[in-house]
Each structure stands twice: as structure tokens, then as C-alpha cells.
Design a protein around this motif. Structure first.
Motif, PDB file in Angstrom:
ATOM      1  N   UNK A  45       0.837  -1.199   0.000  1.00  0.00           N
ATOM      2  CA  UNK A  45       0.000   0.000   0.000  1.00  0.00           C
ATOM      3  C   UNK A  45       0.872   1.249   0.000  1.00  0.00           C
ATOM      4  N   UNK A  46       0.496   2.209  -0.827  1.00  0.00           N
ATOM      5  CA  UNK A  46       1.205   3.483  -0.903  1.00  0.00           C
ATOM      6  C   UNK A  46       0.191   4.600  -0.699  1.00  0.00           C
ATOM      7  N   UNK A  47       0.397   5.425   0.329  1.00  0.00           N
ATOM      8  CA  UNK A  47      -0.498   6.542   0.633  1.00  0.00           C
ATOM      9  C   UNK A  47       0.202   7.852   0.281  1.00  0.00           C
ATOM     10  N   UNK A  48      -0.443   8.636  -0.562  1.00  0.00           N
ATOM     11  CA  UNK A  48       0.092   9.949  -0.953  1.00  0.00           C
ATOM     12  C   UNK A  48      -0.817  11.013  -0.377  1.00  0.00           C
ATOM     13  N   UNK A  49      -0.245  12.029   0.233  1.00  0.00           N
ATOM     14  CA  UNK A  49      -1.042  13.104   0.820  1.00  0.00           C
ATOM     15  C   UNK A  49      -0.546  14.460   0.345  1.00  0.00           C
TER      16      UNK A  49
END
Length: 287
Positions: A45-49
Motif C-alpha cells: 500500500x502506498x499513501x500519498x497526501x
């Protein structure tokens, strides 16, 4: 989908610094539960904010993450998904980050139909900079910098998404935990760009769009016998200015995501031979 992963596995050891009662707590919990329920785990999982209160979410979630610059989270998410089509990409932002400086990127991410989930925490105000009107603020919403209100109609992000060719458009409420998780989960499972606008109240600077307001006014599309496969029905609900909705406005069940349309299925995170010394190790460390 059964999984040995629990949503708590997505919690980092960093304590959130959001204001007590902030809607972003509920938004984040729903995101983590949806990821676990769909069989994902922190290693894929990759979370970009982006920037704003919502921009901190990548720090509070245990996964690969990148805290981007203002309004630019979607291009980063697109790049990650193109380089690694095998991993789950979730982009998080706020109404200011996504519908103001990031509005152009929003339109193009929607029309490309990249297979990722975009969660926008919409509190109808700029919270991190202490309470200015945002693109989704009411026309008469009074703030310290707009004492008579912004005097312009709020942006309708769902209408913008529909006009741009979106294949999944939804809205949830961070305090309605089970329904919020269900909607985020549907977005994650969708083959293509899953867009969810989340009513995430700001308890410090917005005393109009409160938890009580949304609890009293929200109409659930599922209970209203709405057909999310009917684009005309979605348009009618999206343009209904008299009601606040939660649920799935529109979903194209035949959606084909960008990487499948164009045959992007290889891991492109490894640089080719001849790349500068150390570059491959840097990429491997990043991913």
C-alpha cells in the motif's frame, strides 16, 4: 475478502496532532479498515497526501507514504501506480488542496481513470491556516478573511468529476463509521479511479457544517433507491442543491483502468542498465 491483516496494522506509532473531535480521525479509520478488508497490507500500500490537516495522514498510517506539495498529490499517486501497477495506491487530500490549487490535476486524474482511490476530507474550510473560506464553503460563510462570505457559489466536486468522465463518484460522512468504511471499500475495489468526497467536520473553525448538521441533513442514496449505474440519475442527485447525500452517486461497472488500457503491467521502479551509480539502490529503498 478475508485477510490476516487487521486495520490496526495500518496504524503508525505517530500520534495524530489533529484537534480533538476532528473528522479526519474517522476518515482515516475508515480508510484503514477498507484497506484491510480488501486484503491489502502495509507492504503493498502506498499513501500519498497533500498539504493541510489531511496532509498528515501519511504520517499516521503505517504504509509506504509520501507527503507531497500543495495540490500535487494526484500526479504523485499516478506516477506511483504507473511505476508499480501491482500495489494499492490511495491519495488523500482536503477540499482546499484538491479543489483549488489541485483542481486541474483532479480533472486529468479522473479522465485518465488511473486505478487508485482518492479520498478528499471536505470540511468546507481551510483548517491548518486557521479558518479561511475554501472552494466548498457556503456563499455566505463568514470567516476572518471574508467577513461577508466568499460571495461565490461553492465548487461541486461531484459535478466536476462526472463532467470529466469519472467511473466512480461517491460521498461519505466520517462519523457514520460503517457506511463510510463500506463506501471507501467500494472505491478501493473499483477498477479505475475511485473518488470519495468525505464530509469531515472541522470542530475548531467551522461551526456551521457540524456533526449535528450532517446527521440531521444527510440522505443515504442507498435508502433512496438510487441506481448508481444510471448516469442520468447520478447527474440529477449531484446537481440537487437542496439535499446533502452520502453513498455512491455513480459507478461504471465496465470501467477499464488506465494501466490495462495501455498495457502498463511491468514493474518500472527498477532503473535500466546504465543509470547513474546508486540510483537503483535509491529507487529500491524508496519502494
Amino acid at each position: 475478502m478475508s485477510s490476516d491483516i487487521r486495520f490496526t496494522d495500518f496504524k503508525s506509532d505517530k500520534q495524530p496532532t489533529w484537534c480533538p473531535g476532528c473528522g479526519d480521525f474517522g476518515t482515516m479509520n475508515g480508510m484503514m479498515k477498507a484497506l484491510a478488508e480488501t486484503g491489502n497490507d502495509p507492504d503493498n500500500t502506498f499513501v500519498v497526501a497533500g498539504i493541510g490537516c489531511s496532509g498528515k495522514i501519511g504520517t499516521y498510517m503505517h504504509s509506504y507514504a509520501l507527503h507531497g506539495v500543495h495540490g500535487r498529490a494526484l500526479p504523485v499517486g499516478t506516477g506511483v501506480k504507473m511505476a508499480r501497477p501491482d500495489i494499492e495506491v490511495m491519495v488523500a487530500g482536503g477540499d482546499g488542496d484538491g479543489y483549488s490549487i489541485g483542481a486541474g490535476h483532479f480533472v486529468h486524474a479522473v479522465r485518465r481513470n488511473v486505478d487508485m482511490t482518492y479520498v478528499v476530507m471536505d470540511n468546507r474550510i481551510y483548517g491548518l491556516t486557521k479558518g479561511q473560506a475554501s472552494p466548498t464553503s457556503r456563499e455566505d460563510f463568514e470567516t476572518s478573511t471574508s467577513p461577508d462570505g466568499p460571495k461565490q457559489p461553492p465548487v461541486n466536486p461531484h459535478a466536476l468529476a462526472l463532467a470529466s468522465g469519472a467511473t466512480f463518484i461517491a460521498q461519505s460522512f466520517s462519523s457514520d463509521a460503517l457506511r463510510h468504511q463500506e463506501i471507501i471499500q467500494k472505491a478501493v475495489e473499483h477498477d479505475g479511479f475511485g473518488f470519495v468526497n468525505v464530509y469531515s467536520p472541522c470542530v475548531t473553525f467551522n461551526d456551521v457544517d457540524t456533526y449535528d448538521y450532517f446527521r440531521d441533513s444527510l440522505v443515504d442514496l442507498k435508502e433512496a433507491d438510487h441506481d448508481p449505474s444510471d448516469r442520468d440519475a447520478a447527474k440529477e442527485a449531484i446537481l440537487d442543491s437542496d439535499k446533502e447525500y452520502q453513498g455512491i452517486f455513480y459507478q461504471d461497472e465496465n470501467s477499464v483502468p488506465y494501466h490495462e488500457q495501455h498495457g502498463v503491467d511491468e514493474d518500472m521502479s527498477v532503473l535500466p542498465d546504465g543509470a547513474p551509480e546508486g540510483a537503483t539502490d535509491l529507487v529500491r529503498e524508496f519502494y
